[in-house]
Design an enzyme around this catalytic site. Structure first.
Site, PDB file in Angstrom:
ATOM      1  N   CYS A 175      -0.391   4.144   2.085  1.00  0.00           N
ATOM      2  CA  CYS A 175      -0.242   3.967   3.541  1.00  0.00           C
ATOM      3  C   CYS A 175       1.225   4.175   3.951  1.00  0.00           C
ATOM      4  O   CYS A 175       1.494   4.765   4.985  1.00  0.00           O
ATOM      5  CB  CYS A 175      -0.649   2.555   3.980  1.00  0.00           C
ATOM      6  N   ASP A 176       2.154   3.650   3.162  1.00  0.00           N
ATOM      7  CA  ASP A 176       3.545   3.573   3.612  1.00  0.00           C
ATOM      8  C   ASP A 176       4.540   4.427   2.830  1.00  0.00           C
ATOM      9  O   ASP A 176       5.715   4.498   3.207  1.00  0.00           O
ATOM     10  CB  ASP A 176       4.007   2.101   3.555  1.00  0.00           C
ATOM     11  N   CYS A 204       0.836  -1.210   0.000  1.00  0.00           N
ATOM     12  CA  CYS A 204       0.000   0.000   0.000  1.00  0.00           C
ATOM     13  C   CYS A 204       0.869   1.258   0.000  1.00  0.00           C
ATOM     14  O   CYS A 204       1.358   1.680   1.056  1.00  0.00           O
ATOM     15  CB  CYS A 204      -0.924  -0.012   1.215  1.00  0.00           C
TER      16      CYS A 204
END
Ligand code: FAD
Ligand code: NAP
Length: 321
Positions: A140-141, A137
């Site tokens: 997300c990261d 992701c």
């Protein structure tokens, strides 16, 4: 003692399919119950701009679109639970689902909208460094890779979008694809090819994630050219796996018919499964289109079919009385 909640229309999943089914079911006075699962809002909550969902002249952010769908479903009367289903019994009506919380949910009908989850390559090293430089992701990261070099594995829309997104953070993004042609839409391909921070490694696969143990972290990858068999190493700090998704259907194995990739089979032109009263909508039954708008469309179909099923069921009971 554990609680039990009953509805004529039980909906599992809170992506575009689940929320659309809920909006239609609530407006048909079916007082639907929707169980959200571990990813409230579904897959669109892990992306940024959604440019192809109709109704937005300017791209809408995935999480914002899903908040709007949640609010709409709530406003028309959907009863929602933050719970994840861990057991399902579809052998008789009402169908029974058991939540992680211990709560039971029963339904005269069930709409399965459990969507899909990221697929992994299955390398030992991929698992070892998951959360320590290996991710599925980018939104997300990606932030953790400011001014660092990263790789994205895959050639579909997700991989190309992730590569483009990562250029906001990383100094360099290597997109690694097993063929010499991307599967992604042309508009995304063009953006990637024109982006100076993106380099594409064609005909190549991830052979191994390389890293350090103390502290744990990715330090590079070994890549194999599928045409020559040659391997080479790249120094980098992060690897994003974007090779597609698997349907979330484990709960229903052996209970509803599925194809050889575990997608729920529905009667063509409908959302009916082989179990009367059980319907499936969205990515969980669609391995071809897998778009937010098609998920929403089949969610609508499922709610309309549930309404018809309940009316016919009530008529059968009345006739038997
Ligand atoms: P999902 O969105 O997958 O939602 C599944 C839901 O089921 C989740 O809420 C989850 O919590 C729930 N669930 C699963 N298991 C359980 C359980 N056991 N108990 C309870 N609940 C459960 N499509 C587009 O049209 N445009 C885009 O720009 C776009 N961008 C994308 C970007 C990314 C990074 C990804 C991954 C996908 C993108 N897609 C896009 C595809 C789109 O997100 C999906 O087609 C769509 O979300 C499918 O909706 P769905 O409702 O079927 O399932
Ligand atoms: P996808 O379209 O199935 O693409 C998966 C990619 O990974 C393909 O390029 C595939 O290669 C590659 N791949 C698969 N298994 C592999 C393996 N073991 N090793 C190496 N490479 C592998 O999946 P996706 O990109 O996640 O997209 C899923 C769905 O969501 C699609 O329908 C997509 O359109 C939709 N989506 C839409 C948008 C958007 O509209 N903007 C954005 C994201 C996702 P091959 O090409 O060789 O098969």
């Amino acid at each position: 003692m554990s609680e039990t909640h009953h509805s004529k229309a039980l909906i599992l999943g809170s992506g575009p399919a689940g929320y659309t089914a809920a909006i239609y079911a609530a407006r048909a006075s079916m007082e639907p119950i929707l169980v959200k699962g571990l990813q409230p809002g579904g897959q669109l909550t892990i992306t940024t701009e959604v440019e192809n969902y109709p109704g937005f002249a300017e791209a809408v952010q995935g999480p914002d679109l899903m908040i709007a769908m949640t609010e709409q479903a709530k406003n028309v009367g959907t009863i929602m639970f933050d719970d994840t289903i861990i057991e399902a019994d579809l052998s008789k009506r009402p169908f029974v689902l058991k939540g992680d919380s211990g709560t039971k949910y029963t339904g005269d009908t069930l709409i399965i909208c459990t969507g899909a989850s990221a697929r992994w390559l299955g390398l030992k090293s991929e698992k070892k460094y998951m959360g320590f430089g290996v991710s599925a992701c980018a939104t997300c990261d990606g932030f953790f890779f400011r001014e660092k070099a990263v790789a994205v594995i895959g050639g579909g829309n997700t991989a190309v979008e992730e590569a483009i997104y990562l250029t906001n953070h990383a100094s360099k993004v290597t997109l690694i694809h097993r063929r010499n042609e991307l599967r992604a839409e042309k508009i995304l391909q063009k953006r990637a090819l024109e982006n100076p921070k993106i380099q594409i490694l064609w005909d190549s696969v991830l052979d191994e994630v390389l890293g350090d143990s103390n502290p744990p972290g990715v330090s590079g990858i070994r890549v194999k050219n599928v045409k020559t068999g040659d391997t080479s190493e790249l120094k980098l700090d992060g690897v994003f796996i974007a090779i597609g998704h698997n349907p979330n259907t484990e709960l229903f194995q052996g209970q509803v018919k599925m194809d050889n990739e575990n997608y729920i089979l529905t009667k063509p032109g409908t959302t009916q499964t082989n179990v009367p009263g059980v319907f499936a909508a969205g990515d969980v039954q669609d391995k071809i289109f897998r778009q937010a708008v098609t998920a929403a469309g089949t969610g609508c179909m499922a709610a309309l079919e549930v309404e018809k099923f309940i009316a016919e069921f009530a008529a059968t009971i009345k006739a038997a009385e």
